[in-house]
Every structure is written in structure tokens, then in C-alpha cells.
Write a protein that holds these residues in place. Sequence first.
Motif, PDB file in Angstrom:
ATOM      1  N   SER A 258       0.805  -1.218   0.000  1.00 43.40           N
ATOM      2  CA  SER A 258       0.000   0.000   0.000  1.00 43.40           C
ATOM      3  C   SER A 258       0.836   1.265   0.000  1.00 43.40           C
ATOM      4  CB  SER A 258      -0.942   0.005   1.213  1.00 43.40           C
ATOM      5  OG  SER A 258      -1.897  -1.038   1.102  1.00 43.40           O
ATOM      6  N   ASP A 263      -2.308   6.285   1.970  1.00 47.52           N
ATOM      7  CA  ASP A 263      -3.726   6.645   2.064  1.00 47.52           C
ATOM      8  C   ASP A 263      -3.931   7.761   3.086  1.00 47.52           C
ATOM      9  OD1 ASP A 263      -3.772   5.520   4.631  1.00 47.52           O
ATOM     10  OD2 ASP A 263      -5.162   3.906   4.134  1.00 47.52           O
ATOM     11  N   HIS A 264      -5.199   8.103   3.277  1.00 42.93           N
ATOM     12  CA  HIS A 264      -5.572   9.163   4.222  1.00 42.93           C
ATOM     13  C   HIS A 264      -6.206   8.564   5.481  1.00 42.93           C
ATOM     14  CE1 HIS A 264      -5.401  11.263   0.342  1.00 42.93           C
ATOM     15  NE2 HIS A 264      -5.217  12.372   1.010  1.00 42.93           N
ATOM     16  N   PRO A 287       0.105  10.611   0.895  1.00 41.60           N
ATOM     17  CA  PRO A 287      -1.079  10.108   0.186  1.00 41.60           C
ATOM     18  C   PRO A 287      -1.032  10.535  -1.275  1.00 41.60           C
ATOM     19  CG  PRO A 287      -1.695  11.184   2.242  1.00 41.60           C
ATOM     20  CD  PRO A 287      -0.250  11.509   2.005  1.00 41.60           C
ATOM     21  N   THR A 371      -8.877   8.358   0.696  1.00 43.81           N
ATOM     22  CA  THR A 371      -9.434   7.044   0.991  1.00 43.81           C
ATOM     23  C   THR A 371      -8.638   6.358   2.094  1.00 43.81           C
ATOM     24  OG1 THR A 371      -8.055   5.804  -0.575  1.00 43.81           O
ATOM     25  CG2 THR A 371     -10.040   6.856  -1.451  1.00 43.81           C
ATOM     26  N   SER A 372      -9.232   5.333   2.657  1.00 48.04           N
ATOM     27  CA  SER A 372      -8.551   4.480   3.620  1.00 48.04           C
ATOM     28  C   SER A 372      -8.549   3.065   3.070  1.00 48.04           C
ATOM     29  CB  SER A 372      -9.267   4.525   4.972  1.00 48.04           C
ATOM     30  OG  SER A 372      -8.597   3.744   5.938  1.00 48.04           O
ATOM     31  N   PRO A 374      -6.171   1.434   0.391  1.00 48.11           N
ATOM     32  CA  PRO A 374      -6.185   1.622  -1.062  1.00 48.11           C
ATOM     33  C   PRO A 374      -6.521   0.366  -1.857  1.00 48.11           C
ATOM     34  CG  PRO A 374      -3.939   1.718  -0.193  1.00 48.11           C
ATOM     35  CD  PRO A 374      -4.852   1.762   0.978  1.00 48.11           C
ATOM     36  N   THR A 377     -10.023   0.371  -2.970  1.00 51.13           N
ATOM     37  CA  THR A 377     -10.437   1.408  -3.917  1.00 51.13           C
ATOM     38  C   THR A 377      -9.960   1.042  -5.310  1.00 51.13           C
ATOM     39  OG1 THR A 377     -10.557   3.222  -2.308  1.00 51.13           O
ATOM     40  CG2 THR A 377     -10.174   3.829  -4.592  1.00 51.13           C
TER      41      THR A 377
END
Length: 401
Positions: A258, A263-264, A287, A371-372, A374, A377
Motif C-alpha cells: 500500500s 492513504d488518508h 497520500p 481514501t482508507s 487503497p 479502492t
Amino acid sequence: MSIAAIEKGATQPGDHLVRDVSLPALVIHDTALEHNLRWMQKFVSDSGAELAPHGKTSMVPALFLRQLQHGAWGMTLATAVQTRAAYAHGVRRVLMANQLVGAPNMAIIAEMLTDSMFDFHCMVDHPDNVKALGEFFAAKGLNLNVMIEYGVVGGRCGCRSEAEVMALADAIAAQPALKLTGIEGYEGVIHGDQAVSGIRAFATSLVRLAVTLQNKGAFALDRPIVTASGSAWYDLIAEEFDKQQVRERFLSVLRPGSYVVHDHGIYKDAQCCVLDRRHDLSEGLRPAMEVWAHVQSMPEPGFAVIAMGKRDVAFDAGMPNPIKRYAPGVVPASGEDVSACTVTAVMDQHAFMTVAPGCELKVGDIISFGTSHPCLTFDKWRTGCLVGDDLCVIESFDTCF
């Protein structure tokens, strides 16, 4: 134009996100991506290890090639089909971080093993699988590299004790078509208040087992592979080789995935923990991935419906995070901070967002969302776009899910 491109919007180099791109869209920021590629490769190299990023995160061959160009030793994949997709795009060294189960899956790998340039290693954790693999590949006249998977009680796959590992090594030795090339573990299933101490103990046991197996002459390689590490605890795994002073005896391979877009959410939190543990690291990952979408409806005061839902963005590890608002069609684009807004729920094609006081939104406005997790997503998309700091598309990319 392909059907896949039509379904979620085709983009061309030079297209601008706020003017030319059909939304919702999967967006990767090139500057942050490049930073992450360099950051993780340097971290792993400085740790005396090799990097085999887990490709299941993105299943984007263009990202695989970028990772390899930055120095990755190989790629990690989860399945035979994923491995075939990576191979088709030029990847020639793969760790499959799962058991290879089922004759059709074995056949997929066997086809690639006829290429002498293809270096493949899969996991085993049970004598039944060892027997099935040994018989299948012997009948094909091929050798298969296998690594023993070591797990934890209550966790995922893997032998549950050191005694099981040693017994499995004997079972592998009884199969002439199988070559034991290393040992693998996954620490990401260790949770709770004592996670750090539990992971350290697991890493200690994993390396100790590698030493024991090597002393026994169980490995087919002079420098066997020892691999672990997901995207949260790679620093703790990397440290263990130095603690036992055996780094030169093994090829240590870390396989976070990841990190490539970060990510956030959960990995942002995990990175903060890494930086707390490692004060020598001045900066962490950034991110790089967002989902961009329109405000579709403003049916009530303080409430916006966003044209983005479960089919566009991960929701398993927290709701999407609003980042900035952009006026549609206005270039150059100047984003306004909307991080005080909150996504409260997602449906198939819609997200419900509470609008913060003082934030003025209109139907048609464009919102960028962090997003959390990834992985979940990426797998919503067949295409995405890589953009520069000016928010213009550099290139589009395809996924292989």
C-alpha cells in the motif's frame, strides 16, 4: 475505445481534472507517487533488505514497472491469475504469498515455468498441499520453488508451531520436484494493545526457524529467502535480522504494497507509528491516491449527496475524507479546503456528506476525496489517471482485476 474505458471515463494526456475528465475518477498524483517509490526503496535498501512490493494492492502493471525501475527485487502477488497478469506485463520474479492450490491454478504457473527466465516462489503450510504440488509438477517434468509459511494461532494461513515447520520441511524434501527456497510469515494479523511486542516475538521466531532450517541443510539456496512484512510493521521486521546477526546468511525480502499510493486513513495512522518508532526518518509517505466526484444533489440545508459510492471507493476501513472543492471547468484550478465536511454513509452510487458551517457548495461542484485502505479502492476501477501538480492528466492506466 475499449468498453472498459467507456464505463468509467477515458482520459487523454493533457486533460484537466476539473474540465475534461468524466467523474467520478480514480486519481493518482505523480509527485506523491514518485516520493513514495523513492522513500520505500531507500528505506528497504538502507535496512539491507530487498523489496518485493505486494502487487495485489493496485493490480496496475504500469505501477509494477515503476516499482521495478526504482529497484524492487521482484513483485509479490496473491494468486496464480494475478501472477499471470504480472508476467504478461514483463514481471519475471514473483513471490506468491499464498499456497498454490487446485490443478487449474497449478497449470497456470506450470505454463510460465517453461520460461527459464521466470523466477517463481509460492508458499506451503500443509503436507497435503506439498504432496499435491510435488506430484503435479513432477508429472510436468518441472521444479517448483516453495517457501514454508509460518503463521500465528488465530491468524491466517501458515504452520502454527515451529515443530510443524520442521515436519513440513521433511515432507518437502521427500518431493523431488519441490525446492525449498525460504520461509515466509505475515505479521499483519497480530493486533491488540501488545501488538508491537507480539510482532517482535513473531519476527524473532521466524528468523530463528530460518537459521535452524539452514543449519539442517533444508534449503535449496545458499542464501535462502526470509520474507515478511505488510504495509504497517515493515520497520520491526527489518530490524530482526540485525538483532540475530544473520543478515548475510539470508536474503531478507520486505513486501509492503500500500505504500505505493499510501492513504488518508489506516496507513496514514500506521505511518505515524513508524515515524514514532524511527526518529531517524525525517519524512514519511505521502497520500497519492484520491477519488474525485461531483456534488450531485443538495436536497436539504447542510446535506450534500455526492456522485460516488461503494462501487467507486473503499468503505471497509472508514468513510472517504473530503479534501478540497473545485469549481467545475475553472482552469487554473484553485481548491478550497473542505476537510471539515464529513461523509456519513455510502450507498452503491451515492455518498451522504454533512456540509460544514460556512462551506458553500453547489450542485456540480467537484470534491476530491482521500481514501482508507487503497486495495479496496483500486479494485473498483478498470482505469485511472496519473496527474501532475497542475491537475492535468499525464497518462491513464489500466488495472488487471
